[in-house]
Design an enzyme around this catalytic site. Structure first.
Site: not given
Ligand SMILES: Cc1cc2nc3c(=O)[nH]c(=O)nc-3n(C[C@H](O)[C@H](O)[C@H](O)COP(=O)(O)OP(=O)(O)OC[C@H]3O[C@@H](n4cnc5c(N)ncnc54)[C@H](O)[C@@H]3O)c2cc1C
Length: 380
Positions: A261, A333, A357-358
């Site tokens: 571009r 853009g 994955e955490g």
């Molecule tokens: C599209 C998608 C696919 C997924 N696939 C899988 C799967 O195949 N298998 C599976 O088992 N799970 C799966 N997950 C789940 C995913 O691993 C969780 O969503 C993730 O681990 C966060 O957990 P939560 O959503 O309960 O958030 P919460 O634990 O409620 O956390 C919310 C917020 O608080 C923060 N928080 C929590 N505890 C603390 C702390 N002690 N100190 C500071 N901050 C904190 C977190 O970092 C986050 O920002 C999937 C999620 C999504 C969205």
């Protein structure tokens, strides 16, 4: 693989596969919210599912570095496809590592042909980060296990043949269990509507007196949490690889677009501000790659800092994916905001790598704990 040349050749093969068999369908998987079946078929042709399994289990004994390279090259063109493969590995590898002979014959041996889809099931409605709080339970009844509870946000849900489920077996103990899609008392909830990785189905799972035979308990029914902790170090590195691939894909798109571009009578690629963004992006990706490959080596070699390095790689590469996709979209853009270009899909796909994955806050807790623990050890 034994030397740099082998890995280079493996990467080239993967790049070819990704460009020929995966990229042409990536936009449609996203737009049509469709499982990446053609990618699964391509994985089958290249024997990619076997990469994460030992030769005794019927796999290819691929090391973690090779697995990272595979996911990186796939995610570079389609994050949903890379997640599909990664979740199959995450669901099946604990079975191969800890399952009894009958379970390996039933689940792993057929899976090595490449047609099996699997899920890993940890998260629940009230607990994600705090897995110790999970409520799904498994109780021994005669020669069976009976599972009750609910899992949330499970990838590959509804398409998987096998679900590896973490369930409470005692007040403070957890087991891992293999649940088949046709088991009585097992059902899949509605498919979630979400921001990105739309090709990968996400749904709740329901277990209502779901009865499975005793041999489907994976290993020791009180060690499920240990198996998962060990597995998470590995899968966090794999998510780092997915994120790195997305970041590299964004860089590819930015370079292509700015090389085509023109504005003010010049190619966008000649503007120094944009060149600075490209340089920053390329540097972050290279730094992420070095960190990720150190983590992969540490996992393969069993080094004590593997867990910390995997968390660092996941944290750094996912933040790099987010920043790179935002910056690459900016360089497009207005065109970047349209779904005619892959970059807006890549930006939406990048976000999840900071969450699953955490979440990255949890990775920081792991890294900081390791730093303080080592400091305490040194001062003893
Ligand atoms: C599209 C998608 C696919 C997924 N696939 C899988 C799967 O195949 N298998 C599976 O088992 N799970 C799966 N997950 C789940 C995913 O691993 C969780 O969503 C993730 O681990 C966060 O957990 P939560 O959503 O309960 O958030 P919460 O634990 O409620 O956390 C919310 C917020 O608080 C923060 N928080 C929590 N505890 C603390 C702390 N002690 N100190 C500071 N901050 C904190 C977190 O970092 C986050 O920002 C999937 C999620 C999504 C969205």
């Amino acid at each position: 693989m034994s030397n740099a040349h082998d890995y280079q050749e493996f990467r080239s093969n993967l790049r070819r596969l990704a460009l020929d068999k995966i990229e042409p369908h990536a936009a449609a998987y996203d737009r049509e919210v469709r499982f990446p079946e053609q990618s699964l078929e391509a994985f089958k042709q290249l024997g990619l599912v076997g990469l994460a399994f030992s030769e005794t289990a019927g796999g290819q004994d691929g090391d973690v570095l090779a697995q990272c390279i595979a996911l990186e090259e796939i995610a570079r063109v389609c994050a949903s496809s890379s997640l599909t493969l990664m979740v199959i590995w995450a669901g099946l590898v604990p079975v191969a590592k800890h399952g009894n002979k009958e379970l390996i014959e039933t689940v792993i041996k057929p899976a090595m042909a490449g047609g099996t889809v699997a899920s890993i099931c940890l998260t629940e409605p009230h607990c994600g980060s705090d897995l110790f709080a999970l409520r799904t339970n498994a109780k021994r009844e005669g020669s069976d296990w009976v599972i009750n509870g609910q899992k949330r946000y499970i990838s590959n849900a509804g398409r998987s043949d096998w679900y590896t489920v973490l369930a409470r077996t005692g007040e403070k103990t957890f087991g891992l269990f293999s649940v088949h899609k046709d088991d009585a008392g097992f059902s899949v909830g509605k498919r979630e509507s979400k921001l990105g990785i739309k090709g990968s189905p996400t749904a709740d799972l329901h277990f209502e007196n779901c009865r499975i035979p005793a041999f489907r308990a994976i290993g020791d029914e009180t060690k499920g949490y240990d198996y998962i902790s060990e597995s998470l170090t590995w899968t966090r590195a794999l998510i780092g690889a997915q994120a790195l691939g997305i970041a590299q894909g964004a860089l590819d798109q930015a370079v292509n677009y700015t090389s085509e571009r023109q504005q003010f009578g010049q190619m966008l690629s000649k503007f120094q501000m944009l060149r600075g963004m490209i340089a920053d992006m390329a540097t972050a990706i290279e730094a992420g790659r070095t960190l990720l490959y150190s983590a992969a080596e540490a996992i393969d070699e069993g080094y004590p800092d593997a867990r910390k390095l995997a968390s660092m790689a996941k944290l750094f590469c996912s933040d790099t994916a987010m920043k790179s996709t935002v910056d690459a979209l900016q360089m497009h853009g207005g065109a970047g905001y349209m779904n005619d270009f892959p970059i807006e899909r890549m930006l939406r796909d990048a976000k999840i790598t900071q969450i699953y994955e955490g979440a990255n806050e949890i990775q920081k807790l792991i890294i900081a704990k390791d730093v303080y623990d080592r400091n305490a050890e040194r001062s003893k």
